[in-house]
Design a protein around this motif. Structure first.
Motif, PDB file in Angstrom:
ATOM      1  N   LYS A  54       0.836  -1.212   0.000  1.00 15.64           N
ATOM      2  CA  LYS A  54       0.000   0.000   0.000  1.00 15.64           C
ATOM      3  C   LYS A  54       0.875   1.269   0.000  1.00 15.64           C
ATOM      4  O   LYS A  54       0.543   2.254  -0.656  1.00 15.64           O
ATOM      5  N   ILE A  55       1.983   1.222   0.738  1.00 15.02           N
ATOM      6  CA  ILE A  55       2.922   2.365   0.740  1.00 15.02           C
ATOM      7  C   ILE A  55       3.379   2.664  -0.682  1.00 15.02           C
ATOM      8  O   ILE A  55       3.445   3.819  -1.103  1.00 15.02           O
ATOM      9  N   THR A  56       3.671   1.595  -1.428  1.00 16.73           N
ATOM     10  CA  THR A  56       4.229   1.799  -2.772  1.00 16.73           C
ATOM     11  C   THR A  56       3.241   2.505  -3.707  1.00 16.73           C
ATOM     12  O   THR A  56       3.616   2.950  -4.773  1.00 16.73           O
ATOM     13  N   GLU A  60       3.346  10.218  -2.240  1.00 19.58           N
ATOM     14  CA  GLU A  60       4.653  10.721  -1.768  1.00 19.58           C
ATOM     15  C   GLU A  60       5.773   9.710  -1.982  1.00 19.58           C
ATOM     16  O   GLU A  60       6.941  10.063  -2.019  1.00 19.58           O
ATOM     17  N   TYR A  61       5.419   8.412  -2.067  1.00 23.90           N
ATOM     18  CA  TYR A  61       6.443   7.367  -2.135  1.00 23.90           C
ATOM     19  C   TYR A  61       6.857   7.168  -3.600  1.00 23.90           C
ATOM     20  O   TYR A  61       6.285   6.364  -4.331  1.00 23.90           O
ATOM     21  N   TYR A  62       7.873   7.922  -4.020  1.00 26.27           N
ATOM     22  CA  TYR A  62       8.309   7.957  -5.421  1.00 26.27           C
ATOM     23  C   TYR A  62       9.063   6.686  -5.871  1.00 26.27           C
ATOM     24  O   TYR A  62       9.097   6.389  -7.073  1.00 26.27           O
ATOM     25  N   GLY A 167      13.562  -2.137  -5.802  1.00 27.12           N
ATOM     26  CA  GLY A 167      12.932  -1.393  -4.703  1.00 27.12           C
ATOM     27  C   GLY A 167      13.898  -0.711  -3.766  1.00 27.12           C
ATOM     28  O   GLY A 167      13.481  -0.136  -2.771  1.00 27.12           O
ATOM     29  N   SER A 168      15.202  -0.810  -4.031  1.00 28.29           N
ATOM     30  CA  SER A 168      16.223  -0.260  -3.128  1.00 28.29           C
ATOM     31  C   SER A 168      16.144  -0.874  -1.736  1.00 28.29           C
ATOM     32  O   SER A 168      16.424  -0.210  -0.738  1.00 28.29           O
ATOM     33  N   THR A 169      15.789  -2.149  -1.686  1.00 27.31           N
ATOM     34  CA  THR A 169      15.802  -2.846  -0.394  1.00 27.31           C
ATOM     35  C   THR A 169      17.236  -2.945   0.126  1.00 27.31           C
ATOM     36  O   THR A 169      17.456  -3.026   1.337  1.00 27.31           O
ATOM     37  N   ALA A 211       8.271  11.101   1.641  1.00 28.99           N
ATOM     38  CA  ALA A 211       8.058   9.714   1.190  1.00 28.99           C
ATOM     39  C   ALA A 211       7.859   8.756   2.370  1.00 28.99           C
ATOM     40  O   ALA A 211       7.221   7.714   2.225  1.00 28.99           O
ATOM     41  N   TYR A 212       8.425   9.107   3.523  1.00 31.52           N
ATOM     42  CA  TYR A 212       8.333   8.217   4.694  1.00 31.52           C
ATOM     43  C   TYR A 212       7.350   8.749   5.748  1.00 31.52           C
ATOM     44  O   TYR A 212       7.310   8.255   6.878  1.00 31.52           O
ATOM     45  N   ASN A 213       6.587   9.778   5.333  1.00 33.03           N
ATOM     46  CA  ASN A 213       5.559  10.344   6.224  1.00 33.03           C
ATOM     47  C   ASN A 213       4.323  10.634   5.385  1.00 33.03           C
ATOM     48  O   ASN A 213       3.859  11.774   5.335  1.00 33.03           O
TER      49      ASN A 213
HETATM   50  C1  AVI Z   1      11.538  -2.083   1.469  1.00 36.17           C
HETATM   51  N1  AVI Z   1      12.236  -0.823   1.598  1.00 36.17           N
HETATM   52  C2  AVI Z   1      13.078  -0.562   0.436  1.00 36.17           C
HETATM   53  C3  AVI Z   1      11.377   0.313   1.919  1.00 36.17           C
HETATM   54  C4  AVI Z   1      12.227   1.604   2.019  1.00 36.17           C
HETATM   55  O1  AVI Z   1      11.865   2.575   1.357  1.00 36.17           O
HETATM   56  O2  AVI Z   1      13.226   1.607   2.722  1.00 36.17           O
HETATM   57  C5  AVI Z   1      10.622   0.082   3.211  1.00 36.17           C
HETATM   58  C6  AVI Z   1       9.837   1.269   3.656  1.00 36.17           C
HETATM   59  N2  AVI Z   1       9.856   1.776   4.844  1.00 36.17           N
HETATM   60  C7  AVI Z   1       9.035   2.790   4.900  1.00 36.17           C
HETATM   61  N3  AVI Z   1       8.523   2.994   3.721  1.00 36.17           N
HETATM   62  C8  AVI Z   1       8.991   2.027   2.912  1.00 36.17           C
END
Ligand code: AVI
Length: 325
Positions: A54-56, A60-62, A167-169, A211-213
Motif C-alpha cells: 500500500k505504501i508503494t 509521496e512514495y516515489y 525497490g532499493s531494499t 516519502a516516509y511520512n
Molecule cells: C523495502 N524498503 C526498500 C522500503 C524503504 O523505502 O526503505 C521500506 C519502507 N519503509 C518505509 N517505507 C517504505
C-alpha cells in the motif's frame, strides 16, 4: 537449518528457521540496547507485506513508480543484460509486481525463483502467478534471504542465474552489512551471472521525508505493525496506541531513519523479560540508505562491477545491472 514439511504450495521449498526462538532472541537483543532497535525484517508478516504494498501506491512514495518507469523505458537494454535462458531469482519477492514487467517483456526467462520470508504472502502471489504465466517454471523458496539459502534444482536447460533485487531494499542494510550480504548472494551466481538491482539516490531532504511520512498514515501503520507482529508471535504486550511514528533524513549518515517513540513511560513484557521505556524514548526500526552512483559503485566493488545504470529524468532513483566479478 530447519526444513518445514507442511507445504501450502506444492513445490514450495522451506529453508528458514520457523522457530519463535530466533525471533525472540533477535527482538530482545535489540531492546536491551541503550538505543533500542528492532530488525526491520520483522515488519513483514502478511499484514506488513500488504501495508508495504500500500505504501508503494502512495503519492509521496516515489521509488516504486520511478523504478517501474525506468524499467519500462529501458526494457530492451535490460533484456540484453539479463540474456536468454536465464533463471531469475528474486530476493524478497513481495507482490512480484515488478517481476511481471520483466516476465511480460522477457519471454526467454527459463525459471523464476521468488525468495520470500512471508510464507502466506508468497503462497498467495504464487497462486496468481501460476495462473498468469502457465508456461513458466516457478520454484518458490520460503526463506530469509539475508541468510545463506540455496536455489532449488532447475530441470530446464539454462545459462545464468540473475538476481533481481528491486525497490532499493539494499538501502535497508548498513553499508558494512551490504558487503557481507553481497558476498553471500554472489555465491549463488556462476561466472556471467549478475544482479539487476534498484538503488535509491540522494536527493532533497523534503522529498525524502515526505516519502516516509505519507499523509494517509500508511507508513505509520506499517511502522507500528512491527509491534503488532511481535505481540502476535511472541505474546508480547506492546500497546500500539502508546507509540508514535517518526521518520527523518539523517544527512550525516545518508539515510532515512524510522523510529517508534514511546508516548508514555511504560514497561513492555516479552517472554520472561521486561523492557522499560521512558516517555519520548525511541525504538529504531529501520534505516533506508540513499546513495550517490559513485558511492554505490565503490560499495559493491569487491564482488561486482557495474555494467549499466539507468535513471529517471530527475535522478531520483537508479536501476543497475551488476556483473559478478
Ligand atoms: C523495502 N524498503 C526498500 C522500503 C524503504 O523505502 O526503505 C521500506 C519502507 N519503509 C518505509 N517505507 C517504505
Amino acid at each position: 537449518m530447519i526444513m518445514q514439511t507442511r507445504n501450502i504450495v506444492d513445490n514450495m521449498e522451506y529453508q528458514t528457521m520457523f522457530g519463535q526462538a530466533t525471533m525472540l532472541d533477535e527482538v530482545c537483543k535489540g531492546l536491551r540496547e541503550s538505543q533500542k532497535y528492532l530488525p526491520s525484517k520483522y515488519f513483514y508478516d502478511e499484514q506488513g507485506s500488504h501495508l508495504f504494498e500500500k505504501i508503494t501506491r502512495q503519492k509521496e512514495y516515489y521509488p516504486t513508480r520511478t523504478e517501474m518507469a525506468i524499467m519500462l523505458e529501458n526494457m530492451t537494454e535490460i533484456a540484453a543484460c539479463i540474456g536468454r535462458d536465464s533463471v531469475l531469482v528474486e530476493l524478497g519477492s513481495g507482490s512480484s509486481r515488478k517481476t511481471r514487467l520483466l516476465l511480460d517483456h522477457l519471454p526467454g526467462i527459463v525459471a523464476y525463483v521468488p525468495v520470500e520470508i512471508s510464507e502466506q504472502y508468497l503462497a498467495t502471489v504464487i497462486f496468481e502467478l501460476e495462473k498468469e504465466y502457465p508456461d513458466l517454471l516457478i520454484k518458490p523458496v520460503c526463506a530469509d534471504y539475508t541468510r545463506p539459502f540455496r536455489v532449488p534444482p532447475i530441470e530446464n536447460p539454462h545459462t545464468y542465474y540473475v538476481l533481481f533485487y528491486p525497490g532499493s531494499t539494499i538501502g535497508n542494510f548498513r553499508p558494512q552489512q551490504v558487503q557481507q550480504f553481497l558476498g553471500t548472494v554472489s555465491q549463488i551466481l556462476n561466472p556471467g551471472g549478475g544482479m539487476l538491482i534498484g538503488v535509491d539516490l540522494k536527493k532533497d531532504k523534503n522529498i525524502l521525508e515526505a516519502a516516509y511520512n505519507d499523509k494517509n498514515g500508511v507508513t505509520t501503520s506499517f511502522n507500528k505493525n512491527i509491534l503488532r507482529h511481535i505481540n502476535h508471535k511472541l505474546a508480547a504486550n506492546f500497546n500500539l496506541k502508546d507509540f508514535r511514528h517518526k521518520a527523518f533524513y539523517n544527512q550525516e549518515e545518508g539515510r532515512v531513519e524510522m523510529h517508534l517513540i514511546s508516548e508514555i513511560e511504560q514497561d513492555v513484557i516479552i517472554g520472561s523479560e521486561r523492557f522499560h521505556f521512558e516517555k519520548g524514548e525511541s525504538i529504531h526500526t529501520e534505516n533506508s540508505y540513499k546513495y550517490s552512483l559513485s558511492d554505490f559503485e565503490t560499495l559493491v566493488s569487491d564482488w561486482f562491477s557495474v555494467k549499466q545504470v539507468w535513471t529517471d529524468r530527475d535522478d531520483y532513483f537508479s536501476l543497475q545491472f551488476l556483473e559478478k566479478k
